[in-house]
Design a protein around this motif. Sequence first.
Motif, mmCIF file in Angstrom:
data_model
loop_
_atom_site.group_PDB
_atom_site.id
_atom_site.type_symbol
_atom_site.label_atom_id
_atom_site.label_comp_id
_atom_site.label_asym_id
_atom_site.label_seq_id
_atom_site.Cartn_x
_atom_site.Cartn_y
_atom_site.Cartn_z
ATOM 1 N N HIS A 1 0.961 15.978 9.911
ATOM 2 C CA HIS A 1 -0.470 15.666 9.914
ATOM 3 C C HIS A 1 -0.754 14.168 9.877
ATOM 4 O O HIS A 1 -1.912 13.767 9.961
ATOM 5 C CB HIS A 1 -1.160 16.359 8.745
ATOM 6 N N TYR A 2 0.280 13.359 9.740
ATOM 7 C CA TYR A 2 0.042 11.913 9.712
ATOM 8 C C TYR A 2 0.125 11.346 11.132
ATOM 9 O O TYR A 2 0.922 11.805 11.938
ATOM 10 C CB TYR A 2 1.089 11.218 8.826
ATOM 11 N N PRO A 3 -0.708 10.351 11.431
ATOM 12 C CA PRO A 3 -0.660 9.779 12.782
ATOM 13 C C PRO A 3 0.591 8.924 12.994
ATOM 14 O O PRO A 3 1.240 8.505 12.032
ATOM 15 C CB PRO A 3 -1.924 8.914 12.843
ATOM 16 N N ASP B 1 0.887 -1.163 0.000
ATOM 17 C CA ASP B 1 0.000 0.000 0.000
ATOM 18 C C ASP B 1 0.926 1.215 0.000
ATOM 19 O O ASP B 1 1.349 1.687 1.053
ATOM 20 C CB ASP B 1 -0.892 -0.038 1.242
ATOM 21 N N SER C 1 1.764 5.228 11.082
ATOM 22 C CA SER C 1 0.777 4.906 10.050
ATOM 23 C C SER C 1 1.412 4.203 8.851
ATOM 24 O O SER C 1 0.708 3.768 7.955
ATOM 25 C CB SER C 1 0.006 6.147 9.613
ATOM 26 N N ARG D 1 1.980 5.109 -1.031
ATOM 27 C CA ARG D 1 1.422 6.438 -1.318
ATOM 28 C C ARG D 1 2.547 7.442 -1.462
ATOM 29 O O ARG D 1 3.650 7.201 -0.979
ATOM 30 C CB ARG D 1 0.491 6.873 -0.182
#
Lengths: 209, 413
Positions: free
Chosen positions: A71-73, A39, A76, A41
């Motif tokens: 802004h990303y947890p 996955d 992740s 990105r």
Amino acid sequence: MRLDQKLIAQMIAPGSRVLDIGSGDGSLIDHLFRERGCDARGIEIDMQEVTRSVAHGLPVVHGDADHDLAHYPDESFDYVVLQRTLQAVERPREVLRQMLRIGRHAIVSFPNFGHWELRLKLLTNGRMPNTTVWNTPWFATPNIHPCTIRDFLALCSDELYRVIDWMAIDEEGERAPWRRSIRLANLFGEQALFLLGRNEPACRDGGRK
Amino acid sequence: MEARTLTDQPDTPPEVDHQRAVFPEGLSLDCGALLAPVEIAYRTYGKLSEAGDNAILICHALTGDQYVAETHPVTGRPGWWERMVGPGRPIDTDRFFVICSNVLGGCMGSTGPRSPNLSRPAFDAREDGDAVHEPWGTEFPPITIRDMVRAQHTLVQRLGIKRLFAVIGGSMGGMQTLEWAATYPEMVFAAIPIATAPFHSAQNIAFNEVSRQAIFADPDWRGGRYWESGSIPARGLAVARMMAHITYLSEEALTRKFGRRIRRQSASAETSGDLEHPLSFFGEIFEVESYLRHQGSSFVLRFDANSYLTITRAMDWMDIGAEHDGDYAAPFVGTRTRFCVVSFTSDWLFPTSQSRVLVRALNRAAANVSFVEIDSDKGHDAFLLDEPDFDRTIRGFITGAAEHAGLHIGPKL
């Protein structure tokens, strides 16, 4: 796909979650999705590249390493990749921290400012060196934070990052043979590629928001 | 162009029997009221696959309707998104089953303020014995974007679709797209919110308020009971449309299209005393004025003033973080929907900064997001106009998402 991107892809376990910062035309994330079932990105600063990537069905957002990682947890991603960009970001140390906050691993490649040709040119000419890798004049270069392989290792040690793997690579992206000695790699390697992990995630205070 | 002025009462638009789904059980609204029965007018294009996995729902904007990709039965104009939807188009009706419904509160066949208010006793009986009910008018319950989405959801279920391959929409359609992803996450494989925002900004509420006040100020509005006099608040609605239309464009687009060019008024307008144009010298007006007047006067032929009030209010209430203390990530936590957010550089109604708020919220929710800002000088309306990069983006995202969804329809994948 560039040869060094193949080396990066080989560092990534199949089926993992990957964020590629500075994904360019998206060839790495495309490869990771198709060949390794990831996955994958991307984040890219150049809007034309973003549009081209999304028009090829790749999940890419417009953004940059300095402003959008916060802004990303936490955790992740399994891997966060930064290709040939570390020297051009505003705050390299903070970017690395963010990468290892949102990812379990960080994969970083950068041009090595310790390469012998640069050292020799600065020594003999007394002017900012100009090579195939460092090919823009000092007043126009986006590379505001150049470093050597040894500088980078020192930062990793300061920040308690675990160096899981590293290699020197030449400009074509071919793996260079300087594996045993960091000093030799720092002298003869045009680019460097690192796979980093956190040492003791639970002990790092301030790492979590 | 006809020499009709803004004060004229328009001719009655042709009666059209819209394709409808009827839900006698009605719909529970966010305001707490039960609206029953509910009718939803809709159109479909293409063919639903045997697996039922190729449906794309298109959500229309404030003044749009269900006639996406065919000649409009009322206006006779081409469908509002024929550029995007059709055989071989980015939303390819050879591959996908495309659904578009008129929003709840609308006036193109779905239940709205113009529908009969069955909750009140019939005030009269016609000669044939049928009971006659007044329209809802301003008594139509306040609705939200989520209510519109719930109505679409009942329609989608009625059509036998368990999961939508994609939901897509621009502007208010983008708001519905976001509500879909937040309210029915398992039913939305891919979401494409375009030129939109997760909340309606103070500036946009302000614009809507001016539009509403223009309608209220028209003596023909009659407190919303204009059917009693047989006239409509044409001037107020036209002014509302003119003002709103400016916000859909950009200074650059207006300059390019009209500049400071002037045109001569038609002779009839001059000889009739010209109450319309008291500021015109020698019967000349700016082209941009003429354009806006045409936009206004043609709009009143197809749109209901009370619908305009109801729908603009629904937009104003849009704030997807409102139930989560303003956290725009919370509604999307755990989502598996693939998002493609698109904004346009010259859109000042839903500027890129608001799309970026959305993208960052989706990132916080660890959602799979693509985000593109298309370079365009056409303003907010760019999503309806010719923008090759935009078309490529939508086509590519949909193709990529179809691959991830395991859709194999036709050779074009």
